[in-house]
Structure formats: C-alpha cells, structure tokens
Write a protein that holds these residues in place. Structure first.
Motif, PDB file in Angstrom:
ATOM      1  N   GLU A  33      12.003-106.127 -95.827  1.00 45.47           N
ATOM      2  CA  GLU A  33      11.228-106.335 -97.049  1.00 45.47           C
ATOM      3  C   GLU A  33       9.777-106.558 -96.609  1.00 45.47           C
ATOM      4  OE1 GLU A  33      12.334-108.967-100.429  1.00 45.47           O
ATOM      5  OE2 GLU A  33      14.015-109.483 -99.136  1.00 45.47           O
ATOM      6  N   SER A  34       8.837-106.307 -97.501  1.00 47.63           N
ATOM      7  CA  SER A  34       7.432-106.558 -97.149  1.00 47.63           C
ATOM      8  C   SER A  34       7.230-108.003 -96.740  1.00 47.63           C
ATOM      9  CB  SER A  34       6.527-106.271 -98.350  1.00 47.63           C
ATOM     10  OG  SER A  34       6.574-104.913 -98.665  1.00 47.63           O
ATOM     11  N   ARG A  35       7.960-108.914 -97.375  1.00 42.07           N
ATOM     12  CA  ARG A  35       7.730-110.335 -97.120  1.00 42.07           C
ATOM     13  C   ARG A  35       8.473-110.875 -95.892  1.00 42.07           C
ATOM     14  NH1 ARG A  35      11.140-113.507-101.745  1.00 42.07           N
ATOM     15  NH2 ARG A  35      12.976-112.170-101.770  1.00 42.07           N
ATOM     16  N   THR A  36       9.232-110.014 -95.201  1.00 45.05           N
ATOM     17  CA  THR A  36       9.937-110.475 -94.002  1.00 45.05           C
ATOM     18  C   THR A  36       8.926-110.825 -92.913  1.00 45.05           C
ATOM     19  OG1 THR A  36      11.766-109.004 -94.519  1.00 45.05           O
ATOM     20  CG2 THR A  36      11.675-109.868 -92.282  1.00 45.05           C
ATOM     21  N   LEU A  37       9.037-112.042 -92.409  1.00 47.82           N
ATOM     22  CA  LEU A  37       8.129-112.451 -91.335  1.00 47.82           C
ATOM     23  C   LEU A  37       8.562-111.781 -90.035  1.00 47.82           C
ATOM     24  CD1 LEU A  37       8.060-116.253 -92.214  1.00 47.82           C
ATOM     25  CD2 LEU A  37       6.292-114.556 -92.735  1.00 47.82           C
TER      26      LEU A  37
END
Lengths: 156, 293
Positions: free
Chosen positions: A19-23
């Motif tokens: 996901e875009s928000r995966t660190l």
C-alpha cells in the motif's frame, strides 16, 4: 490499492506489493521477512529501524516503501558474509556492546554509515553518528568503544 | 502505526508537481524528505488524500555560487549542506545550522526546502535565512515569484506559499568578505528542536565598529524573527560588553515565547537573551580576525 515495487535489498533485487502507506520498515520485516530491522518507537525517535538507503543511514519507519522503489537498501542482514560476522559486528561482540540487543541492528547500521564515510572517526564523531539511536540499557560506552575498534580495520 | 490511506504520486519535475497540485488542490500535500510529514501522518495530525513526492526531482538538488549569492535547490538535503565545502567557506552559519538539525538519519533524508516550508517555530533554518536576508523562489501555476525571508513565515507551521506553489530555490546573498557569522542553538537534548537559537552575521570596520549586521532568532514567538531592533542597536557602534548586554536585554524584552515542555516563557526569554549574547560574542571574535587593517 496495492502498488508493485522493486528495490535492491542486501544486494539482491526484491519486489513486492505494498500500500502507499506501508512503511519501509514494515515492508522489510513483513514483506521480505527480514526481521533484523527492529521497530522501537515507530515515530522516528529511537533509531532501532535504521537501514542504509543508497549508502546513508535513515530510519526506515520515516520512509514509505514506495519511496524506496529502485533504491539500494542494506539491512543488518546484509553485513555478515558467508556466515562470518562483519568486523563491525565482531567488534560489538568483543566489546560487550550488546546488552538486551534491541537497539543493536540500528546501532550497527548507523556505525556502518559513519565508518563508510571516514576512516578514522574521533570519539565525538562516533557519538554524533549514533546520537539518533537510543540504547535503553544505556550501554553507550561499550558501543562507542566497539565502533572505535572497528574503525581501525574497517573494510566494506 | 499506519497513516490514513493516501494516493502516492511521484513527480519527476517541477512541472509534474505543479500539474498534480492543480489536479488535486487542497487534498494534496507535497512530500520532500518526509522527516516531519511522515511522523505527522502516522500520528494522523496530517491526513492528505494525495501525496506528491518531490524529493527526487534532480533539478531541485544543487548548491552553487552564482552572481554574488549561494543558490540552493529546495531538495538539497541537510547532510549536503553540512558537508559542502562551498557553504562551510562562504556561509559557515548555514553549515552550522544544518549540522545541528535532529540526528544523522534525519539529516541524510530531510531537505532545506521541506524544513523551511514545514516552518516549525523552533526549526533551525528560519533564523539563518532571516539573518542573511535570503530570498525564496517559488513556482506555481501563475508563474514564478520571489518571497523575501522576512515575509515567508506567517505563523507556526504556516508560510506565505499558496497551496498550488512550490518552493524551488533559496537564494542567500553572499556576506561581505570581512564579515563573519555564527549559528548557536540551545537544546534540551542533542538534536531536539531549539529552546532558543540565534544566527548572527556581522562585519567590523578598521576602527572596530560594527558595520554590516544581520540577526535572526528562534524561540521568540510563533515564527522565527529578524531582530531588527538589535541590528539597529549594533550598527555603526563600537562593540563593548555593555552593548552586547543591552542587545540581550532588548531581545529578551520583546520576546513572547510559548511555554511548553522545553521550559516556561520566563525561562525561554532569559535563554534567548543568553544565546544571542553568546552568538554576538562568537561572531565578533570571528569577524575581528577578518577585519580590514
């Protein structure tokens, strides 16, 4: 929505869907199962998640995995070669620079970033280089000593 | 700890970024080094729907000397500024400020443009751009414009940039050859935001009187401030301990610091006075070695 990313991790080309928000830290640990990178605070204060990003130490909890697409990442798993500890790891072991060990992967990567830059760091340089890494056991003395020793015979 | 979901867009050029901004308007936020924004998103203090990544726009990463000024691309990282031999030689206070930001990991990733636009009231670059009378070059849909540092910071975490504009370049006029500068910061622990900081650039004439002087401070309120009253106090005067004490007193009286975990307002006022006095003394010492004979 998942995005496909490819990046080099410890010299190997890796890819995965994130996901875009995966660190970056979560991608390394959960996606690639490289659990050597530790997560302490996850707000960028402890430095346990430090990895090398294109050769420079950064906190992998402060970068999204998508931002590292195409980049070169080295985690603590990338230090030992052929089942032999890296001289920096060896110096940590010899100097008892590991107590509970939680901060160790981050300390090693920050130290690596420093030694990679200059051959003979002063004690001040070392302290500065690891000032973003917290050791809650407070064993800083031995860590600094280990890095000092490793600097004497540091090779990539 | 995950931020709210967002759409990630990578801008390869300033033109790309402006087009993305135009398309997404207020839903979008620009991502530079992310060393403030990413933690804010994780804490959900910031929840942009679209994130436009400008960190890797190569055209925005440079340090060069050109027509009497040092020009820095907005995506130049703190570590590059700290280590630049050009900056160390020509504007040491800027290298000093960069070297005092957070820690190695943050300096490896954070950018000068990102930090300035973040406009943290206790950030490090604010005092420097004000002391040096820097100019901020911005690009937007309606074209380019230049914002003087004195007009740039409008409130805590707010700048004069429009939502569809991008800060592209910071122009720092080169200080006079016999001028010297210093950046000093008081912090609770190494790498923390400043309790108080002062950037002082000054030159002395052959008689030892203060010639040019530029001073910026942090910790005096919601925005970094140009210490105009202190500048006029010092300009043209022969420097003395009494005058420096007066400068400290002046800044202390006009400061309106915010009370927080780093200290009470009364403490911060005194701290700012002390750090300014120290910075003036240090700058004087450096300028004395360079003054014309």
């Amino acid at each position: 929505m998942l995005k496909k990313i490819s990046l080099t991790v410890n010299g190997k080309l890796c890819s995965g869907e994130v996901e875009s928000r995966t660190l970056l830290a979560h991608f390394l640990r959960d996606g690639l199962r490289l659990t050597g990178t530790h997560l302490g605070c996850v707000v960028g204060r402890c430095g346990a998640c430090t990895v090398l990003w294109n050769g420079a130490p950064v906190k992998s909890c402060m970068v999204f995995a998508v931002q590292a697409a195409g980049d070169d990442i080295v985690t603590v798993e990338g230090l030992a070669q052929d089942k032999r500890l890296h001289p920096l790891q060896e110096a940590f072991w010899k100097n008892d620079a590991v107590e509970c060990g939680y901060c160790t992967p981050g300390m090693l990567m920050s130290a690596y970033g420093l030694l990679d830059k200059r051959i003979k760091p002063t004690e001040k340089d070392i302290e500065r280089a690891i000032s973003g890494n917290l050791c809650r056991c407070t064993g800083y003395g031995n860590i600094v000593a280990a890095i000092k020793e490793a600097a004497l015979n540091f090779t990539k | 700890m995950y931020p709210a979901a967002f759409e990630y867009l990578k801008a390869r050029s300033v033109r790309d970024a402006i087009a993305f901004l135009k398309q997404h308007g207020d839903d979008a936020k620009l991502l530079a080094g992310g060393q403030s924004l990413v933690p804010m998103m994780k804490l959900r203090v910031a929840r942009p729907k679209v994130l436009i990544d400008i960190h890797r726009i190569a055209d925005l990463n440079y340090i060069r000397e050109e027509s009497g000024a040092i020009r820095l691309g907005a995506m130049t990282r703190h570590v590059q500024i700290e280590e630049s031999s050009l900056i160390r030689e020509k504007i040491p206070m800027l290298a000093e400020a960069a070297s005092k930001i957070a820690d190695t990991q943050v300096r490896n990733r954070g950018t000068i443009g990102g930090a300035l636009v973040q406009a943290d009231p206790c950030g490090d670059y604010g005092a420097v751009v004000l002391a040096l009378n820097a100019q901020m070059k911005c690009v937007g849909q309606r074209g380019d414009r230049v914002i003087p540092a004195t007009d740039f910071f409008t409130f805590a975490y707010s700048t004069a940039l429009e939502t569809d504009e991008i800060l592209t370049e910071i122009v720092m006029p080169l200080p006079d050859k016999c001028s010297a500068g210093v950046y000093l910061k008081l912090e609770k622990v190494a790498g923390d935001f400043a309790i108080a900081s002062a950037a002082v650039q000054l030159s002395l004439d052959s008689g030892g009187a203060c010639n040019e002087v530029g001073i910026g401070v942090t910790g005096a309120g919601m925005v970094p401030q140009k210490a105009l009253a202190v500048e006029s106090l010092l300009r043209g005067k022969t420097m003395s301990s009494a005058l420096i004490d007066q400068a400290g007193q002046l800044i202390q009286e006009s400061a309106e610091p915010i009370e927080d975990l780093r200290g009470s307002a009364a403490y911060k006022k005194k701290a700012l006075g002390a750090i300014l006095r120290r910075a003036i003394r240090e700058a004087l010492q450096r300028a004395d070695a360079r003054k014309p004979s």
